[in-house]
Scaffold this motif. Structure first.
Motif, PDB file in Angstrom:
ATOM      1  N   HIS A 152       0.810  -1.219   0.000  1.00  0.00           N
ATOM      2  CA  HIS A 152       0.000   0.000   0.000  1.00  0.00           C
ATOM      3  C   HIS A 152       0.844   1.270   0.000  1.00  0.00           C
ATOM      4  O   HIS A 152       0.385   2.312  -0.461  1.00  0.00           O
ATOM      5  N   ALA A 153       2.093   1.188   0.474  1.00  0.00           N
ATOM      6  CA  ALA A 153       2.954   2.378   0.464  1.00  0.00           C
ATOM      7  C   ALA A 153       3.338   2.751  -0.969  1.00  0.00           C
ATOM      8  O   ALA A 153       3.333   3.934  -1.344  1.00  0.00           O
ATOM      9  N   VAL A 154       3.657   1.746  -1.782  1.00  0.00           N
ATOM     10  CA  VAL A 154       3.987   1.995  -3.187  1.00  0.00           C
ATOM     11  C   VAL A 154       2.769   2.529  -3.930  1.00  0.00           C
ATOM     12  O   VAL A 154       2.870   3.487  -4.704  1.00  0.00           O
ATOM     13  N   ILE A 155       1.607   1.937  -3.670  1.00  0.00           N
ATOM     14  CA  ILE A 155       0.385   2.398  -4.328  1.00  0.00           C
ATOM     15  C   ILE A 155       0.078   3.836  -3.915  1.00  0.00           C
ATOM     16  O   ILE A 155      -0.304   4.679  -4.739  1.00  0.00           O
ATOM     17  N   GLY A 156       0.268   4.157  -2.632  1.00  0.00           N
ATOM     18  CA  GLY A 156       0.070   5.527  -2.157  1.00  0.00           C
ATOM     19  C   GLY A 156       1.003   6.500  -2.852  1.00  0.00           C
ATOM     20  O   GLY A 156       0.609   7.624  -3.203  1.00  0.00           O
ATOM     21  N   TYR A 157       2.241   6.060  -3.063  1.00  0.00           N
ATOM     22  CA  TYR A 157       3.222   6.882  -3.780  1.00  0.00           C
ATOM     23  C   TYR A 157       2.744   7.164  -5.202  1.00  0.00           C
ATOM     24  O   TYR A 157       2.809   8.300  -5.683  1.00  0.00           O
ATOM     25  N   MET A 158       2.213   6.132  -5.851  1.00  0.00           N
ATOM     26  CA  MET A 158       1.734   6.291  -7.224  1.00  0.00           C
ATOM     27  C   MET A 158       0.538   7.250  -7.292  1.00  0.00           C
ATOM     28  O   MET A 158       0.444   8.086  -8.195  1.00  0.00           O
ATOM     29  N   VAL A 159      -0.380   7.129  -6.320  1.00  0.00           N
ATOM     30  CA  VAL A 159      -1.538   8.029  -6.291  1.00  0.00           C
ATOM     31  C   VAL A 159      -1.066   9.471  -6.100  1.00  0.00           C
ATOM     32  O   VAL A 159      -1.529  10.388  -6.786  1.00  0.00           O
ATOM     33  N   SER A 160      -0.137   9.668  -5.165  1.00  0.00           N
ATOM     34  CA  SER A 160       0.330  11.028  -4.878  1.00  0.00           C
ATOM     35  C   SER A 160       1.028  11.642  -6.092  1.00  0.00           C
ATOM     36  O   SER A 160       0.885  12.840  -6.351  1.00  0.00           O
ATOM     37  N   ARG A 161       1.751  10.816  -6.866  1.00  0.00           N
ATOM     38  CA  ARG A 161       2.383  11.324  -8.090  1.00  0.00           C
ATOM     39  C   ARG A 161       1.318  11.692  -9.117  1.00  0.00           C
ATOM     40  O   ARG A 161       1.410  12.727  -9.786  1.00  0.00           O
ATOM     41  N   ALA A 162       0.296  10.833  -9.230  1.00  0.00           N
ATOM     42  CA  ALA A 162      -0.774  11.088 -10.204  1.00  0.00           C
ATOM     43  C   ALA A 162      -1.550  12.358  -9.857  1.00  0.00           C
ATOM     44  O   ALA A 162      -2.067  13.038 -10.739  1.00  0.00           O
ATOM     45  N   TRP A 163      -1.606  12.699  -8.567  1.00  0.00           N
ATOM     46  CA  TRP A 163      -2.351  13.872  -8.120  1.00  0.00           C
ATOM     47  C   TRP A 163      -1.475  15.111  -8.021  1.00  0.00           C
ATOM     48  O   TRP A 163      -1.930  16.169  -7.599  1.00  0.00           O
ATOM     49  N   GLY A 164      -0.210  14.965  -8.404  1.00  0.00           N
ATOM     50  CA  GLY A 164       0.671  16.134  -8.448  1.00  0.00           C
ATOM     51  C   GLY A 164       1.082  16.664  -7.089  1.00  0.00           C
ATOM     52  O   GLY A 164       1.352  17.858  -6.942  1.00  0.00           O
ATOM     53  N   LEU A 165       1.166  15.797  -6.079  1.00  0.00           N
ATOM     54  CA  LEU A 165       1.620  16.250  -4.763  1.00  0.00           C
ATOM     55  C   LEU A 165       3.126  16.513  -4.798  1.00  0.00           C
ATOM     56  O   LEU A 165       3.834  16.000  -5.667  1.00  0.00           O
ATOM     57  N   PRO A 166       3.649  17.316  -3.860  1.00  0.00           N
ATOM     58  CA  PRO A 166       5.091  17.598  -3.842  1.00  0.00           C
ATOM     59  C   PRO A 166       5.901  16.303  -3.755  1.00  0.00           C
ATOM     60  O   PRO A 166       5.491  15.354  -3.080  1.00  0.00           O
ATOM     61  N   GLU A 167       7.055  16.274  -4.417  1.00  0.00           N
ATOM     62  CA  GLU A 167       7.873  15.061  -4.472  1.00  0.00           C
ATOM     63  C   GLU A 167       8.272  14.584  -3.069  1.00  0.00           C
ATOM     64  O   GLU A 167       8.278  13.382  -2.788  1.00  0.00           O
ATOM     65  N   ALA A 168       8.595  15.530  -2.181  1.00  0.00           N
ATOM     66  CA  ALA A 168       8.984  15.148  -0.820  1.00  0.00           C
ATOM     67  C   ALA A 168       7.848  14.416  -0.111  1.00  0.00           C
ATOM     68  O   ALA A 168       8.075  13.452   0.635  1.00  0.00           O
ATOM     69  N   MET A 169       6.614  14.847  -0.354  1.00  0.00           N
ATOM     70  CA  MET A 169       5.461  14.193   0.262  1.00  0.00           C
ATOM     71  C   MET A 169       5.269  12.798  -0.332  1.00  0.00           C
ATOM     72  O   MET A 169       4.987  11.836   0.391  1.00  0.00           O
ATOM     73  N   SER A 170       5.444  12.687  -1.643  1.00  0.00           N
ATOM     74  CA  SER A 170       5.321  11.376  -2.290  1.00  0.00           C
ATOM     75  C   SER A 170       6.354  10.402  -1.729  1.00  0.00           C
ATOM     76  O   SER A 170       6.049   9.238  -1.447  1.00  0.00           O
ATOM     77  N   GLU A 171       7.586  10.870  -1.548  1.00  0.00           N
ATOM     78  CA  GLU A 171       8.637  10.017  -0.992  1.00  0.00           C
ATOM     79  C   GLU A 171       8.305   9.609   0.440  1.00  0.00           C
ATOM     80  O   GLU A 171       8.537   8.469   0.846  1.00  0.00           O
ATOM     81  N   ALA A 172       7.747  10.536   1.214  1.00  0.00           N
ATOM     82  CA  ALA A 172       7.368  10.232   2.599  1.00  0.00           C
ATOM     83  C   ALA A 172       6.291   9.149   2.622  1.00  0.00           C
ATOM     84  O   ALA A 172       6.307   8.245   3.458  1.00  0.00           O
ATOM     85  N   LEU A 173       5.343   9.227   1.685  1.00  0.00           N
ATOM     86  CA  LEU A 173       4.289   8.208   1.591  1.00  0.00           C
ATOM     87  C   LEU A 173       4.886   6.846   1.255  1.00  0.00           C
ATOM     88  O   LEU A 173       4.499   5.825   1.811  1.00  0.00           O
ATOM     89  N   LEU A 174       5.830   6.842   0.339  1.00  0.00           N
ATOM     90  CA  LEU A 174       6.480   5.597  -0.067  1.00  0.00           C
ATOM     91  C   LEU A 174       7.233   4.957   1.095  1.00  0.00           C
ATOM     92  O   LEU A 174       7.246   3.743   1.253  1.00  0.00           O
ATOM     93  N   LEU A 175       7.843   5.785   1.940  1.00  0.00           N
ATOM     94  CA  LEU A 175       8.741   5.295   2.980  1.00  0.00           C
ATOM     95  C   LEU A 175       8.113   5.268   4.384  1.00  0.00           C
ATOM     96  O   LEU A 175       8.829   5.020   5.359  1.00  0.00           O
ATOM     97  N   HIS A 176       6.818   5.503   4.502  1.00  0.00           N
ATOM     98  CA  HIS A 176       6.264   5.712   5.847  1.00  0.00           C
ATOM     99  C   HIS A 176       6.249   4.473   6.728  1.00  0.00           C
ATOM    100  O   HIS A 176       6.006   4.579   7.935  1.00  0.00           O
ATOM    101  N   HIS A 177       6.551   3.298   6.190  1.00  0.00           N
ATOM    102  CA  HIS A 177       6.681   2.096   7.034  1.00  0.00           C
ATOM    103  C   HIS A 177       8.152   1.702   7.226  1.00  0.00           C
ATOM    104  O   HIS A 177       8.431   0.717   7.887  1.00  0.00           O
ATOM    105  N   ASP A 178       9.083   2.467   6.642  1.00  0.00           N
ATOM    106  CA  ASP A 178      10.505   2.132   6.767  1.00  0.00           C
ATOM    107  C   ASP A 178      11.060   2.662   8.081  1.00  0.00           C
ATOM    108  O   ASP A 178      10.622   3.699   8.561  1.00  0.00           O
TER     109      ASP A 178
END
Length: 209
Positions: free
Chosen positions: A183-209
């Motif tokens: 779900h973290a990768v999928i969240g990253y993909m959604v955030s990219r598709a919605w044009g969110l800031p790159e730092a936020m997209s990376e945080a979504l991708l890594l939020h379980h790390d």
């Protein structure tokens, strides 16, 4: 990290999962919100195009939180009273909810939890330096957005969630083992598709790390 996700990875991760695109109405509202002097009357007219958005704006301004003595019945007045930051958070949250369709009853707890996490994130931004309140809210809202999309794609995903809850390893590891995505990768993909800031997209991708 995001740099490690190549085209082949993306194709594999997203097999059978439809990433919701950012709706046109949100584009128009967001464009106006980002202007130096947003036209509040125009924002009101845009929000009135959507029944759910109109209802949410009125419900929010008339909630006990605002403690108004007289109920507001006009979307235009509610928009003025809410202010730009509150409006952006409210609109993004509701449009996201509409975009990720699912059985209303089964996702009710999920959205309730997401909105609470978003509100807590926004509060924390007031005590931590250099974190804009509306961005903190959006991060909280999108944090687990991959979960309802995984539910739609994998009929046994609820079993995966239960299994992950009983193990002392990251949830995403269990998801990868069972579903070859998480779900973290999928969240990253959604955030990219919605044009969110790159730092936020990376945080979504890594939020379980």
């Amino acid at each position: 990290s995001p740099a490690d996700l190549n085209a082949e990875d993306v194709t594999r991760y997203l097999r059978g999962i439809k990433i919701p695109s950012r709706p046109q109405l949100l584009e128009e509202i967001d464009r106006e919100l980002k202007r130096d002097n947003p036209d509040m009357a125009l924002l009101g007219r845009l929000i009135q195009k959507d029944v759910s958005l109109s209802a949410a704006v009125l419900k929010t301004i008339n909630s006990p939180f605002y403690g108004l003595q007289k109920k507001v019945g006009s979307v235009a007045v509610a928009v003025q009273m809410l202010g730009l930051r509150n409006l952006r958070c409210l609109v993004t949250g509701l449009v996201l909810k509409q975009a990720v369709a699912g059985e209303a009853a089964s996702l009710e707890r999920f959205w309730d939890s997401s909105e609470k996490v978003a509100s807590i994130s926004a509060y924390l931004s007031t005590v931590l330096p250099r974190i804009p309140r509306d961005e903190a809210y959006t991060f909280g809202l999108f944090r687990e957005i991959g979960i309802p999309l995984m539910m739609q794609r994998f009929p046994d995903y609820r079993d995966t969630l239960k299994r992950a809850a009983g193990l002392d390893i990251p949830m995403t590891v269990v998801e990868d083992e069972v579903h070859a995505t998480n779900h973290a990768v999928i969240g990253y993909m959604v955030s990219r598709a919605w044009g969110l800031p790159e730092a936020m997209s990376e945080a979504l991708l890594l939020h379980h790390d």
